[in-house]
Scaffold this active site. Structure first.
Site, mmCIF file in Angstrom:
data_model
loop_
_atom_site.group_PDB
_atom_site.id
_atom_site.type_symbol
_atom_site.label_atom_id
_atom_site.label_comp_id
_atom_site.label_asym_id
_atom_site.label_seq_id
_atom_site.Cartn_x
_atom_site.Cartn_y
_atom_site.Cartn_z
ATOM 1 N N ASN A 1 0.924 -1.375 0.109
ATOM 2 C CA ASN A 1 -0.160 0.098 -0.105
ATOM 3 C C ASN A 1 0.879 1.189 -0.064
ATOM 4 O O ASN A 1 1.836 1.320 0.845
ATOM 5 C CB ASN A 1 -1.020 0.013 1.381
ATOM 6 N N HIS B 1 -3.245 0.286 -3.542
ATOM 7 C CA HIS B 1 -3.384 -0.497 -2.434
ATOM 8 C C HIS B 1 -2.416 -1.629 -2.789
ATOM 9 O O HIS B 1 -1.678 -1.664 -3.529
ATOM 10 C CB HIS B 1 -4.733 -1.297 -2.251
ATOM 11 N N GLU C 1 -2.680 -4.852 -3.094
ATOM 12 C CA GLU C 1 -3.005 -5.779 -4.147
ATOM 13 C C GLU C 1 -2.763 -4.944 -5.526
ATOM 14 O O GLU C 1 -2.270 -5.523 -6.651
ATOM 15 C CB GLU C 1 -4.391 -6.307 -4.014
ATOM 16 N N CYS D 1 -9.908 -5.356 0.377
ATOM 17 C CA CYS D 1 -11.349 -4.410 0.380
ATOM 18 C C CYS D 1 -12.097 -4.631 -0.902
ATOM 19 O O CYS D 1 -11.899 -5.418 -1.586
ATOM 20 C CB CYS D 1 -10.792 -2.825 0.386
ATOM 21 N N CYS E 1 -9.968 -3.980 -4.516
ATOM 22 C CA CYS E 1 -9.182 -4.969 -4.866
ATOM 23 C C CYS E 1 -9.999 -6.219 -4.899
ATOM 24 O O CYS E 1 -9.488 -7.176 -5.912
ATOM 25 C CB CYS E 1 -8.191 -5.074 -3.500
ATOM 26 N N ASP F 1 -8.204 5.003 4.670
ATOM 27 C CA ASP F 1 -7.793 3.961 3.518
ATOM 28 C C ASP F 1 -9.114 2.827 3.238
ATOM 29 O O ASP F 1 -9.430 2.689 2.227
ATOM 30 C CB ASP F 1 -6.778 2.917 4.048
#
Length: 155
Positions: free
Chosen positions: A49, A60, A62, A87, A90, A150
């Site tokens: 991130n 992020h 990912e 999240c 992602c 975030d």
């Protein structure tokens, strides 16, 4: 990491994502790391991130690993490994590009789109890793405003 006749070592894969999370934390960002592997355990890419470091809300863990992987003919046989349950953003990436397996370090502090991904037929392996759980619990306790930013929660 693995031979042709054995399953990938998910704990070893997670250690690479965890190392990325630690890099992000040391840089002043969120401790969320990810890595992408082939089914045979070969590392394709890694990332973390960088939202704070680069003032870019789209970076992020990912997505950083995904970008670092470059163009792939297919993502179906790649494994996304992340220190924290992805999240919704992602999770959409995982679904959009056809990943079939996601290894999660932990989902106790945040479950994101984990159940939705399962409903989409994506294999989710939650390792409930104590180091990942503690890392996120400590970060959330010491940086609640940054954490809420975030995950898109306004205080």
């Amino acid at each position: 990491m693995t031979s042709a006749s054995t399953a990938p070592d998910y704990a070893a894969m997670l250690r690479i994502a965890y190392d990325e999370a630690q890099i992000g934390l040391a840089e002043g960002g969120l401790p969320i790391g990810a890595a992408i592997f082939r089914r045979n355990g070969t590392l394709v890419s890694r990332g973390h991130n960088r939202r704070v470091q680069q003032s870019d809300p789209s970076i992020h863990g990912e997505t950083d690993a995904f970008r670092n992987a470059g163009r792939q003919k297919s993502y179906r046989d790649l494994i996304m490994v992340t220190t924290l349950a992805p999240c919704w953003y992602c999770s959409g990436l995982v679904k959009q590009f056809g990943f079939r397996t996601v290894i999660i370090g932990e989902s106790q502090n945040f479950s994101g789109g984990e159940n939705w991904l399962r409903e989409q037929g994506i294999e989710i392996i939650d390792l409930a890793d104590p180091m990942c759980i503690t890392m996120m619990r400590n970060f959330i306790a010491t940086h609640p405003a940054l954490w809420n930013e975030d995950i898109g929660v306004n205080e």
